[in-house]
Design a protein around this motif. Structure first.
Motif, PDB file in Angstrom:
ATOM      1  N   LEU A  76     -85.720  45.116  25.086  1.00 56.88           N
ATOM      2  CA  LEU A  76     -86.063  43.736  25.368  1.00 56.88           C
ATOM      3  C   LEU A  76     -86.433  43.112  24.028  1.00 56.88           C
ATOM      4  O   LEU A  76     -87.381  43.555  23.367  1.00 56.88           O
ATOM      5  N   ILE A  77     -85.682  42.087  23.605  1.00 51.91           N
ATOM      6  CA  ILE A  77     -85.832  41.492  22.278  1.00 51.91           C
ATOM      7  C   ILE A  77     -86.376  40.074  22.425  1.00 51.91           C
ATOM      8  O   ILE A  77     -85.827  39.261  23.169  1.00 51.91           O
ATOM      9  N   THR A  78     -87.440  39.759  21.672  1.00 56.53           N
ATOM     10  CA  THR A  78     -88.045  38.431  21.678  1.00 56.53           C
ATOM     11  C   THR A  78     -88.264  37.981  20.242  1.00 56.53           C
ATOM     12  O   THR A  78     -88.749  38.756  19.417  1.00 56.53           O
ATOM     13  N   CYS A  79     -87.917  36.747  19.946  1.00 52.75           N
ATOM     14  CA  CYS A  79     -88.144  36.182  18.611  1.00 52.75           C
ATOM     15  C   CYS A  79     -89.538  35.562  18.571  1.00 52.75           C
ATOM     16  O   CYS A  79     -89.866  34.704  19.393  1.00 52.75           O
ATOM     17  N   LEU A  80     -90.354  36.007  17.620  1.00 56.78           N
ATOM     18  CA  LEU A  80     -91.726  35.519  17.494  1.00 56.78           C
ATOM     19  C   LEU A  80     -91.873  34.427  16.438  1.00 56.78           C
ATOM     20  O   LEU A  80     -92.812  33.638  16.477  1.00 56.78           O
ATOM     21  N   ARG A  81     -90.942  34.421  15.460  1.00 53.40           N
ATOM     22  CA  ARG A  81     -91.018  33.445  14.370  1.00 53.40           C
ATOM     23  C   ARG A  81     -89.611  33.154  13.887  1.00 53.40           C
ATOM     24  O   ARG A  81     -88.797  34.071  13.754  1.00 53.40           O
ATOM     25  N   GLY A  82     -89.316  31.900  13.621  1.00 57.40           N
ATOM     26  CA  GLY A  82     -88.009  31.523  13.117  1.00 57.40           C
ATOM     27  C   GLY A  82     -86.954  31.560  14.206  1.00 57.40           C
ATOM     28  O   GLY A  82     -87.245  31.302  15.381  1.00 57.40           O
ATOM     29  N   ALA A  83     -85.728  31.922  13.809  1.00 56.37           N
ATOM     30  CA  ALA A  83     -84.612  31.968  14.751  1.00 56.37           C
ATOM     31  C   ALA A  83     -83.631  33.044  14.313  1.00 56.37           C
ATOM     32  O   ALA A  83     -83.474  33.317  13.114  1.00 56.37           O
ATOM     33  N   VAL A  84     -82.974  33.661  15.303  1.00 60.05           N
ATOM     34  CA  VAL A  84     -81.965  34.693  15.042  1.00 60.05           C
ATOM     35  C   VAL A  84     -80.764  34.479  15.952  1.00 60.05           C
ATOM     36  O   VAL A  84     -80.862  33.844  17.002  1.00 60.05           O
ATOM     37  N   TRP A  85     -79.661  35.035  15.530  1.00 62.14           N
ATOM     38  CA  TRP A  85     -78.453  35.115  16.354  1.00 62.14           C
ATOM     39  C   TRP A  85     -78.376  36.571  16.771  1.00 62.14           C
ATOM     40  O   TRP A  85     -78.064  37.443  15.955  1.00 62.14           O
ATOM     41  N   ASP A  86     -78.732  36.856  18.015  1.00 58.17           N
ATOM     42  CA  ASP A  86     -78.903  38.215  18.508  1.00 58.17           C
ATOM     43  C   ASP A  86     -77.611  38.687  19.178  1.00 58.17           C
ATOM     44  O   ASP A  86     -77.086  38.007  20.048  1.00 58.17           O
ATOM     45  N   VAL A  87     -77.121  39.844  18.760  1.00 65.35           N
ATOM     46  CA  VAL A  87     -75.809  40.338  19.189  1.00 65.35           C
ATOM     47  C   VAL A  87     -75.947  41.651  19.942  1.00 65.35           C
ATOM     48  O   VAL A  87     -76.643  42.566  19.502  1.00 65.35           O
ATOM     49  N   ALA A  88     -75.264  41.733  21.085  1.00 65.03           N
ATOM     50  CA  ALA A  88     -75.180  42.959  21.879  1.00 65.03           C
ATOM     51  C   ALA A  88     -73.705  43.348  21.985  1.00 65.03           C
ATOM     52  O   ALA A  88     -72.862  42.498  22.278  1.00 65.03           O
ATOM     53  N   VAL A  89     -73.413  44.635  21.740  1.00 61.77           N
ATOM     54  CA  VAL A  89     -72.044  45.146  21.835  1.00 61.77           C
ATOM     55  C   VAL A  89     -72.032  46.263  22.871  1.00 61.77           C
ATOM     56  O   VAL A  89     -72.810  47.215  22.777  1.00 61.77           O
ATOM     57  N   ASP A  90     -71.141  46.159  23.840  1.00 59.58           N
ATOM     58  CA  ASP A  90     -71.010  47.164  24.894  1.00 59.58           C
ATOM     59  C   ASP A  90     -70.301  48.395  24.324  1.00 59.58           C
ATOM     60  O   ASP A  90     -69.139  48.323  23.942  1.00 59.58           O
ATOM     61  N   VAL A  91     -71.015  49.521  24.241  1.00 53.26           N
ATOM     62  CA  VAL A  91     -70.405  50.771  23.773  1.00 53.26           C
ATOM     63  C   VAL A  91     -70.415  51.826  24.880  1.00 53.26           C
ATOM     64  O   VAL A  91     -70.303  53.026  24.623  1.00 53.26           O
ATOM     65  N   ARG A  92     -70.502  51.369  26.138  1.00 54.49           N
ATOM     66  CA  ARG A  92     -70.517  52.286  27.276  1.00 54.49           C
ATOM     67  C   ARG A  92     -69.102  52.793  27.553  1.00 54.49           C
ATOM     68  O   ARG A  92     -68.183  52.003  27.817  1.00 54.49           O
ATOM     69  N   GLN A  93     -68.958  54.098  27.484  1.00 50.98           N
ATOM     70  CA  GLN A  93     -67.670  54.732  27.753  1.00 50.98           C
ATOM     71  C   GLN A  93     -67.185  54.343  29.148  1.00 50.98           C
ATOM     72  O   GLN A  93     -67.926  54.435  30.124  1.00 50.98           O
ATOM     73  N   GLY A  94     -65.946  53.872  29.241  1.00 57.35           N
ATOM     74  CA  GLY A  94     -65.352  53.521  30.518  1.00 57.35           C
ATOM     75  C   GLY A  94     -65.705  52.140  31.030  1.00 57.35           C
ATOM     76  O   GLY A  94     -65.223  51.725  32.083  1.00 57.35           O
ATOM     77  N   SER A  95     -66.531  51.391  30.315  1.00 53.11           N
ATOM     78  CA  SER A  95     -66.905  50.052  30.754  1.00 53.11           C
ATOM     79  C   SER A  95     -65.713  49.105  30.622  1.00 53.11           C
ATOM     80  O   SER A  95     -64.971  49.172  29.637  1.00 53.11           O
ATOM     81  N   PRO A  96     -65.528  48.186  31.583  1.00 46.55           N
ATOM     82  CA  PRO A  96     -64.436  47.209  31.454  1.00 46.55           C
ATOM     83  C   PRO A  96     -64.621  46.260  30.269  1.00 46.55           C
ATOM     84  O   PRO A  96     -63.669  45.639  29.833  1.00 46.55           O
ATOM     85  N   THR A  97     -65.861  46.174  29.735  1.00 41.83           N
ATOM     86  CA  THR A  97     -66.102  45.317  28.573  1.00 41.83           C
ATOM     87  C   THR A  97     -66.408  46.146  27.318  1.00 41.83           C
ATOM     88  O   THR A  97     -67.085  45.676  26.402  1.00 41.83           O
ATOM     89  N   PHE A  98     -65.888  47.378  27.286  1.00 46.14           N
ATOM     90  CA  PHE A  98     -66.084  48.277  26.139  1.00 46.14           C
ATOM     91  C   PHE A  98     -65.681  47.576  24.843  1.00 46.14           C
ATOM     92  O   PHE A  98     -64.600  47.000  24.743  1.00 46.14           O
ATOM     93  N   LEU A  99     -66.579  47.586  23.870  1.00 46.54           N
ATOM     94  CA  LEU A  99     -66.438  46.997  22.535  1.00 46.54           C
ATOM     95  C   LEU A  99     -66.390  45.468  22.541  1.00 46.54           C
ATOM     96  O   LEU A  99     -66.084  44.848  21.525  1.00 46.54           O
TER      97      LEU A  99
END
Length: 186
Positions: A76-99
């Motif tokens: 669980l990611i929360t920005c406390l100061r400033g701003a970020v561009w937060d990226v999540a990449v699906d690396v679950r084997q067999g997932s329909p959205t893999f990579l």
């Protein structure tokens, strides 16, 4: 009424959380985590570790990190100061959205967090000077089970909003994905 609203994002299991922010003349208050509320939404998250990072320079990228079984983790990611561009990449084997990747802008005071399930790599780019993040992890960091993806891998084709700066030696050393990368088996 709950102080938390979950919004499912395009990658299965990835959620944006909107926290109810209470403001008055004294300032503001928001509950950033409630295990019971997440459980009620069907997204249990038991916290084992809490980390805090400060990124001094705008444009700096940290990541993309994940852990292999049996030490996979939700975050669980929360920005406390400033701003970020937060990226999540699906690396679950067999997932329909893999990579596939998804990014959300997180900004201090916006009342939002990003909930990443196990089997996702995570990274971010600082959009401001002195960006600070709070990370809640469901598993302990376990050296030897860490994995990483190159932030410039053409197979991922992440569209970073700023030129990539400030990679650590570890992050710069992540190899490009080969055809043999099968991801994380959950």
């Amino acid at each position: 009424m709950s102080d938390l609203h979950l919004r499912e994002l395009p990658l299965a299991g990835l959620f944006s959380l909107q926290h109810k922010v209470h403001e008055d003349e004294r300032g503001r208050f928001a509950r950033l985590f409630c295990e019971g509320s997440l459980q009620a939404f069907g997204q249990p998250l038991h916290i084992r570790q809490i980390n805090h990072s400060r990124t001094a320079q705008r444009g700096t990228v940290r990541g993309l990190h994940f852990q292999y079984p049996p030490h996979t983790e939700s975050k669980l990611i929360t920005c406390l100061r400033g701003a970020v561009w937060d990226v999540a990449v699906d690396v679950r084997q067999g997932s329909p959205t893999f990579l596939c990747w998804h990014a959300e802008r997180l900004e201090a005071g916006d009342g939002r967090s990003l909930l990443l399930p196990a089997g996702f790599a995570h990274g971010f780019q600082a959009l401001s000077e002195d960006a600070e993040l709070l990370y809640l992890h469901s598993a302990d960091y376990t050296p030897g089970f860490e994995g990483g993806l190159s932030v410039s891998d053409p197979r991922l084709a992440i569209d970073w909003p700023l030129p990539v700066l400030g990679l650590s030696a570890r992050d710069a050393g992540h190899p490009l994905l080969g055809e043999d990368f099968q991801g994380v088996r959950l």
